[in-house]
Motif scaffolding. Structure first.
Motif, PDB file in Angstrom:
ATOM      1  N   ASN A  31      16.971 -23.999   8.731  1.00  0.00           N
ATOM      2  CA  ASN A  31      16.611 -23.486   7.424  1.00  0.00           C
ATOM      3  C   ASN A  31      16.823 -21.986   7.408  1.00  0.00           C
ATOM      4  OD1 ASN A  31      15.653 -23.211   4.893  1.00  0.00           O
ATOM      5  ND2 ASN A  31      13.657 -24.108   5.246  1.00  0.00           N
ATOM      6  N   PHE A  32      15.814 -21.211   7.637  1.00  0.00           N
ATOM      7  CA  PHE A  32      15.947 -19.759   7.727  1.00  0.00           C
ATOM      8  C   PHE A  32      14.759 -19.229   8.506  1.00  0.00           C
ATOM      9  CE2 PHE A  32      13.814 -20.760   3.737  1.00  0.00           C
ATOM     10  CZ  PHE A  32      12.657 -20.002   3.817  1.00  0.00           C
ATOM     11  N   ASN A  33      14.937 -18.018   9.051  1.00  0.00           N
ATOM     12  CA  ASN A  33      13.886 -17.356   9.831  1.00  0.00           C
ATOM     13  C   ASN A  33      13.712 -15.928   9.363  1.00  0.00           C
ATOM     14  OD1 ASN A  33      13.151 -19.444  11.601  1.00  0.00           O
ATOM     15  ND2 ASN A  33      14.840 -18.984  12.983  1.00  0.00           N
ATOM     16  N   LEU A  34      12.459 -15.492   9.293  1.00  0.00           N
ATOM     17  CA  LEU A  34      12.176 -14.071   9.123  1.00  0.00           C
ATOM     18  C   LEU A  34      12.344 -13.419  10.480  1.00  0.00           C
ATOM     19  CD1 LEU A  34      11.126 -11.647   7.494  1.00  0.00           C
ATOM     20  CD2 LEU A  34       8.798 -12.349   8.111  1.00  0.00           C
ATOM     21  N   MET A  35      13.332 -12.517  10.592  1.00  0.00           N
ATOM     22  CA  MET A  35      13.703 -11.978  11.897  1.00  0.00           C
ATOM     23  C   MET A  35      12.876 -10.754  12.281  1.00  0.00           C
ATOM     24  SD  MET A  35      15.874 -14.224  12.697  1.00  0.00           S
ATOM     25  CE  MET A  35      16.296 -13.534  14.291  1.00  0.00           C
ATOM     26  N   PHE A  36      12.675  -9.820  11.365  1.00  0.00           N
ATOM     27  CA  PHE A  36      11.938  -8.610  11.737  1.00  0.00           C
ATOM     28  C   PHE A  36      11.319  -7.965  10.507  1.00  0.00           C
ATOM     29  CE2 PHE A  36      16.186  -6.811  10.826  1.00  0.00           C
ATOM     30  CZ  PHE A  36      15.842  -5.779   9.961  1.00  0.00           C
ATOM     31  N   GLU A  37      10.395  -7.070  10.764  1.00  0.00           N
ATOM     32  CA  GLU A  37       9.804  -6.194   9.754  1.00  0.00           C
ATOM     33  C   GLU A  37       9.880  -4.768  10.290  1.00  0.00           C
ATOM     34  OE1 GLU A  37       5.853  -7.351   8.888  1.00  0.00           O
ATOM     35  OE2 GLU A  37       6.386  -9.344   8.153  1.00  0.00           O
ATOM     36  N   ALA A  38      10.237  -3.836   9.416  1.00  0.00           N
ATOM     37  CA  ALA A  38      10.372  -2.443   9.850  1.00  0.00           C
ATOM     38  C   ALA A  38       9.889  -1.530   8.737  1.00  0.00           C
ATOM     39  CB  ALA A  38      11.822  -2.124  10.198  1.00  0.00           C
ATOM     40  N   PRO A  39       8.978  -0.611   9.034  1.00  0.00           N
ATOM     41  CA  PRO A  39       8.528   0.345   8.013  1.00  0.00           C
ATOM     42  C   PRO A  39       9.607   1.381   7.729  1.00  0.00           C
ATOM     43  CG  PRO A  39       7.524   0.846  10.133  1.00  0.00           C
ATOM     44  CD  PRO A  39       8.288  -0.424  10.319  1.00  0.00           C
ATOM     45  N   LEU A  40       9.737   1.743   6.464  1.00  0.00           N
ATOM     46  CA  LEU A  40      10.702   2.749   6.042  1.00  0.00           C
ATOM     47  C   LEU A  40       9.962   3.901   5.376  1.00  0.00           C
ATOM     48  CD1 LEU A  40      13.616   0.662   4.449  1.00  0.00           C
ATOM     49  CD2 LEU A  40      13.672   1.904   6.605  1.00  0.00           C
ATOM     50  N   ASP A  41      10.231   5.087   5.843  1.00  0.00           N
ATOM     51  CA  ASP A  41       9.610   6.270   5.257  1.00  0.00           C
ATOM     52  C   ASP A  41      10.473   6.764   4.099  1.00  0.00           C
ATOM     53  OD1 ASP A  41       8.007   8.409   4.758  1.00  0.00           O
ATOM     54  OD2 ASP A  41       8.779   9.645   6.399  1.00  0.00           O
ATOM     55  N   ILE A  42      10.494   5.957   3.038  1.00  0.00           N
ATOM     56  CA  ILE A  42      11.272   6.297   1.848  1.00  0.00           C
ATOM     57  C   ILE A  42      10.433   6.005   0.615  1.00  0.00           C
ATOM     58  CG2 ILE A  42      13.500   5.875   2.938  1.00  0.00           C
ATOM     59  CD1 ILE A  42      13.556   3.156   1.635  1.00  0.00           C
ATOM     60  N   LYS A  80       0.830  -1.198   0.000  1.00  0.00           N
ATOM     61  CA  LYS A  80       0.000   0.000   0.000  1.00  0.00           C
ATOM     62  C   LYS A  80       0.872   1.259   0.000  1.00  0.00           C
ATOM     63  CE  LYS A  80      -3.833  -2.230   2.435  1.00  0.00           C
ATOM     64  NZ  LYS A  80      -4.737  -2.198   3.608  1.00  0.00           N
ATOM     65  N   SER A  81       1.837   1.283  -0.915  1.00  0.00           N
ATOM     66  CA  SER A  81       2.746   2.417  -1.102  1.00  0.00           C
ATOM     67  C   SER A  81       3.685   2.620   0.084  1.00  0.00           C
ATOM     68  CB  SER A  81       1.959   3.712  -1.347  1.00  0.00           C
ATOM     69  OG  SER A  81       1.171   3.584  -2.511  1.00  0.00           O
ATOM     70  N   ARG A  82       3.734   1.657   0.987  1.00  0.00           N
ATOM     71  CA  ARG A  82       4.676   1.734   2.103  1.00  0.00           C
ATOM     72  C   ARG A  82       5.815   0.755   1.868  1.00  0.00           C
ATOM     73  NH1 ARG A  82       2.523   1.028   7.906  1.00  0.00           N
ATOM     74  NH2 ARG A  82       4.556   1.974   8.329  1.00  0.00           N
ATOM     75  N   SER A  83       7.012   1.205   2.196  1.00  0.00           N
ATOM     76  CA  SER A  83       8.185   0.347   2.064  1.00  0.00           C
ATOM     77  C   SER A  83       8.409  -0.389   3.375  1.00  0.00           C
ATOM     78  CB  SER A  83       9.424   1.181   1.715  1.00  0.00           C
ATOM     79  OG  SER A  83       9.238   1.859   0.489  1.00  0.00           O
ATOM     80  N   ILE A  84       8.434  -1.714   3.324  1.00  0.00           N
ATOM     81  CA  ILE A  84       8.623  -2.545   4.512  1.00  0.00           C
ATOM     82  C   ILE A  84       9.949  -3.297   4.374  1.00  0.00           C
ATOM     83  CG2 ILE A  84       7.677  -4.338   5.985  1.00  0.00           C
ATOM     84  CD1 ILE A  84       5.954  -1.849   5.849  1.00  0.00           C
ATOM     85  N   LEU A  85      10.866  -3.031   5.288  1.00  0.00           N
ATOM     86  CA  LEU A  85      12.150  -3.726   5.307  1.00  0.00           C
ATOM     87  C   LEU A  85      12.012  -5.016   6.094  1.00  0.00           C
ATOM     88  CD1 LEU A  85      15.273  -3.784   4.844  1.00  0.00           C
ATOM     89  CD2 LEU A  85      15.476  -2.582   7.034  1.00  0.00           C
ATOM     90  N   LYS A  86      12.479  -6.105   5.513  1.00  0.00           N
ATOM     91  CA  LYS A  86      12.456  -7.397   6.183  1.00  0.00           C
ATOM     92  C   LYS A  86      13.855  -8.008   6.157  1.00  0.00           C
ATOM     93  CE  LYS A  86       7.614  -8.475   5.112  1.00  0.00           C
ATOM     94  NZ  LYS A  86       6.672  -9.482   4.578  1.00  0.00           N
ATOM     95  N   CYS A  87      14.070  -8.929   7.083  1.00  0.00           N
ATOM     96  CA  CYS A  87      15.378  -9.588   7.156  1.00  0.00           C
ATOM     97  C   CYS A  87      15.184 -11.073   7.410  1.00  0.00           C
ATOM     98  CB  CYS A  87      16.236  -8.983   8.263  1.00  0.00           C
ATOM     99  SG  CYS A  87      17.835  -9.802   8.470  1.00  0.00           S
ATOM    100  N   ILE A  88      15.900 -11.859   6.641  1.00  0.00           N
ATOM    101  CA  ILE A  88      15.888 -13.315   6.813  1.00  0.00           C
ATOM    102  C   ILE A  88      17.283 -13.758   7.214  1.00  0.00           C
ATOM    103  CG2 ILE A  88      15.699 -15.518   5.611  1.00  0.00           C
ATOM    104  CD1 ILE A  88      13.440 -14.362   3.996  1.00  0.00           C
TER     105      ILE A  88
END
Length: 889
Positions: free
Chosen positions: A278-289, A263-271
């Motif tokens: 295997n792997f884990n999704l560690m966090f989600e963070a909104p970016l005002d960019i 929805k026009s928002r940039s969401i930073l994620k990290c695996i």
């Protein structure tokens, strides 16, 4: 330059000579590479530091090589006997599988620009032993592949690969290129475990169609050490991420950062990828960019020609930096929209706010031809725009802008960095793609120290001071250089106290590596606010939403990041240690001492034991004899202050440092406080050595020299700095300061310093004064002025050292005061027995009689036991001598 780049690897020096020698040995002649040097380039830097490179011979054959960073040797990996352009490459840890992305060269022999429809091929090669070559995918879009633990590629239907290439070579003749092919960049995931080879390798595939997949490749050993792929016809895979517009790979930590648009928002994620999981999704963070879903950008996925560095302004710059302390910084530079200024933002997620910097570029004629480069320097982030500015941002303490250094202008300071595209890798490594050099970057201590001397503005001095102190190598040398600078510029700063800032910052950095939470618990600066603007820099600070952690158990970096986020959420705004409690406790103990009431001896003994430990550690820090005559006395008041600080600071850390052993915390406290005392001693030692003073100057029979005036001034500034912060001083400081004060100051100034608490009279200093000075009129005036200002307990001892009517008068006064303190008037006979007195002076005789009666009581004798030779007779004689002196008889 503030940044020092030390080359760890150079294609010209570490690879090219060996290739020429090998070509000559094969009979091909060294000239093979002379005309093809442009083809020699770095492809990837693996997690273990090994570097993969490629080059072509005069026939267009593509060679893959590996430079081992540990042995400093080159190893040939594989050869493709076809004129192809290599886009990316990765090799697994065991060097048995090679993943490469290739594209056919144009007829003119130049590199294909990889426009849609280019003929690209992504291959996996079994190179130990030389065996099958398999294709991963073929689709009408670009693909990058990143190897995780090891790698393998899937051969899609419709492609034919020869099953047994000869001698590590493949001519490509039996491969049918479709009209549009997928470009693959492959990255093997490498675990930290370096013992036994893992039976399963993992490979990331990143597609321009905005998805990321992970392939699981099992390998088996054949014919001794040979390794081949097991069940190569079907390789399990799973979707890692999709619908992203930007991604960054962290080779060292095996992390994948990517941005999704919702929805026009940039969401930073990290695996986070693991060797045993295997792997884990560690966090989600909104970016005002502002990121567009029409764009596509990759960071640290190896060398790629898809981005034209000359047209940087068409694409925003985004990168993520972390370090071992649990910091998480996102650096962002939008598209350039002005030739007069440039803007970039840094999101300090571990602090809960962002800062947007706008830097003036100067003349509008000075057009920007290169993009902003962000470099990770552990405690700092370097922001670099060739020919315009170089900024060092303090990511550990970003609250005050004065802790960051801003260098601007088109000069040698800014121009010494490479102008080509730089890639910041983990561990302060920087790769220059154009030159093929791998640098290890750190702060240039020599330049910073030189800049410290030349700096004229307070914010520059503050920033450089913290930059230098963050360099933890050879701290004794750095501290000596800073002290030398302080002694020459003691009054040069108006916004902060140099001595205060040095003591607080240096003692903080000395203990900071012990645990990452120290920046929350200990003060790192004496400055609380900074409102002065920095020329050419506009700064806007905003609160940001914290990352939402998607896992429930943390370890390593993630535990520290989570701790930082929890601190931002729940901690008090000012949880740094303060000496305010110590101040109250210390004044209470001193007051009890004056009134003769003291709390339990066990409590005081514990406080003094703490001080003994600190003093012992302080003496152990400097094994050579000190020039400054300190530690010569039992300075009980300062020892009480030191001991109280140990007690309060230990309680403070125990409350907040959960999970840290009590013994370790106690050791940290002793190190911290002894470091503060040692810094003061170092300042005094430097002044003593600079002015060539004698180790022992406790003499009053000559006037002070200019050198002693200078040292006295330094000691006074130290006293001012420590007094406002209520920091302890090394035992003996007040004695030395008072001795210098007596020698340097006129009497009226000396008494003014004493009355205002600048000079504290100690028993050692006054004792030396009484013994050294004669009984001339000037000396008597000084002695009397000093004695009347002494605390009662010290004054009683000192008066007995001075055989003078004035001393006898003071002793008599104190004796009478004690006797009459609880005296109640009793009826007395009006007839005085004159035979008992030698002088017919009725008032004195009457008073002496009262004292005699009081002294005759057993209570009084017991109360004043030990005061030999002080009685009514002594008082009478002292009164007569004093009267005689006053009348001039």
């Amino acid at each position: 330059m503030a940044l020092r780049l030390a080359a760890d690897f150079d294609l010209r020096k570490d690879v090219l000579p060996g290739l020429r020698a090998a070509a000559g040995a094969r009979g091909g002649g060294a000239g093979i590479l002379e005309n093809n040097y442009e083809s020699l380039r770095v492809l990837n830097v693996e997690r273990n530091g090994n570097i993969i490179y490629t080059y072509k011979d005069d026939k267009g054959n593509v060679f893959f090589g590996l430079f081992d960073c540990h042995t400093r040797q080159n190893e040939h990996l594989y050869t493709f006997e076809k004129d192809l352009q290599v886009v990316s490459c990765s090799v697994n840890r065991e060097r048995t599988l090679l993943a490469a992305s290739l594209v056919q060269s144009t007829k003119e022999g130049r590199r294909n620009e990889l426009q849609p429809g280019s003929k690209c091929l992504t291959l996996l090669v079994e190179i130990h032993p030389v065996n099958n070559v398999k294709v991963l995918k073929a689709v009408d879009s670009y693909i990058w592949v990143q190897a995780c633990v090891a790698g393998c590629l899937l051969c899609p239907a419709g492609w034919h690969i020869p099953e047994s290439p000869e001698k590590g070579q493949w001519d490509g003749s039996s491969v049918c290129f479709p009209v549009a092919v997928l470009l693959g960049l492959r990255l093997f995931l490498h675990p930290h475990v370096e013992s036994n080879p893992l039976p399963e390798n993992h490979l990331l595939l990143i597609s321009e169609e905005k998805y990321i997949e992970q392939f699981h490749i099992q390998v088996i050993q054949e014919d001794g050490n040979g390794v081949v792929i097991k069940n190569s016809g079907h390789l399990p895979r799973e979707r890692v991420a999709e619908d992203f517009v930007w991604a960054q790979w962290d080779t060292s930590e095996q992390r994948l950062y990517y941005v999704e648009l919702k929805k026009s928002r940039s969401i930073l994620k990290c695996i986070q990828f693991y060797a045993d999981e295997n792997f884990n999704l560690m966090f989600e963070a909104p970016l005002d960019i502002a990121l567009s879903d029409s764009g596509f950008n990759l960071v640290n996925f190896g060398c790629t020609d898809l981005q034209d560095q000359e047209k940087f302004s068409e694409h925003p710059t985004l990168c993520v930096f972390t370090n071992h302390t649990g910091s998480l910084c996102v650096c962002y530079s939008p598209k350039l929209d002005s030739w007069e200024q440039i803007t970039y933002s840094v999101f300090y997620f571990h602090k809960g706010h962002s800062k947007t910097f706008t830097a003036a570029l100067g003349s509008a004629d000075s057009r920007v031809t290169k993009g902003i480069t962000f470099l990770n320097l552990d405690y700092f982030v370097a922001v670099y725009l060739p020919g315009h500015f170089f900024h060092l941002l303090n990511i550990q303490h970003p609250d005050l802008v004065c802790h960051s250094l801003f260098l601007t202008g088109n000069n040698e300071v800014v121009d010494m960095l490479p102008h080509g595209p730089l890639q910041s890798l983990s561990g302060s490594l920087i790769l220059d793609w154009c030159s093929g050099r791998l640098y290890r970057a750190d702060l240039n201590r020599s330049y910073l120290l030189e800049f410290l001397w030349d700096a004229r503005l307070d914010w520059e001095k503050m920033a450089v001071l913290h930059c230098v102190l963050s360099c933890r190598q050879d701290t004794r040398f750095l501290e000596a250089k800073i002290i030398q600078w302080i002694s020459e510029n003691i009054s040069a700063c108006h916004s902060f106290d140099l001595i205060q800032e040095f003591i607080i910052a240096s003692s903080y950095w000395s203990i900071y590596p012990e645990t990452g939470n120290m920046d929350k618990l200990l003060p790192y600066s004496s400055v609380l606010t900074w409102n002065t603007e920095i020329p050419g820099i506009t700064l806007v600070t905003e609160e940001i939403a914290l990352p939402l952690m998607r896992v429930h158990s943390f370890k390593g970096y993630w535990e520290k990041l989570h701790s930082n986020l929890e601190y931002v959420k729940y901690s008090e705004p000012h949880s740094h240690y303060s000496n305010s409690v110590v101040r109250r406790q210390w004044h209470s103990l001193i007051s009890e001492e004056k009134t003769g009431k003291r709390r339990s001896m066990a409590y005081v003994r514990n406080i003094l034991d703490n001080a003994i430990k600190v003093i012992s550690k302080l003496e152990a820090r400097h094994l050579e004899p000190r020039l400054t005559p300190l530690f010569q006395e039992e300075d009980n008041h300062q020892r009480l202050l030191v001991g109280l600080m140990v007690s309060e600071l230990k309680d403070h850390l125990l409350r907040h440092l959960r999970g840290v052993e009590k013994k370790r915390i106690e050791q940290m406290v002793l190190d911290y406080i002894s470091k503060q005392l040692d810094l003061i001693c170092q300042i005094l030692e430097a002044s003593w050595r600079k002015h060539n003073l004698h180790p022992w100057i406790f003499h009053f029979n000559r006037r002070a020299s200019a050198a002693e005036f200078a040292v006295f001034h330094i000691m006074t500034r130290i006293l001012e700095a420590t007094h406002s912060l209520f920091l302890p001083l090394p035992p003996g400081f007040h004695t030395l300061h008072t001795v210098l004060g007596v020698r340097c100051l006129p009497l009226h100034n000396l008494l003014h310093y004493i009355d205002n608490g600048v000079l504290l009279l100690t028993e050692t200093a006054v004792t030396r004064l009484m013994k050294d000075l004669d009984n001339t009129e000037k000396s008597e005036k000084l002695k009397f002025s000093i004695i009347v200002r002494l605390p009662p307990l010290i004054g009683q001892k000192i008066c007995r050292l001075w055989d003078h009517p004035m001393s006898s008068n003071i002793i008599s006064r104190n004796h009478v005061k004690r006797l009459l303190q609880d005296y109640k008037k009793q009826p007395r006979s009006s007839v005085i027995d004159k035979s008992s007195y030698s002088v017919e002076f009725l008032p004195l005789n009457y008073f002496t009689g009262i004292l005699t009666d009081i002294e005759s009581s057993s209570r009084a004798l017991n109360a004043f036991e030990g005061h030999d030779n002080v009685d009514a007779k002594f008082v009478e004689e002292a009164a007569l001598k004093h009267t005689t002196v006053l009348l001039g008889l």
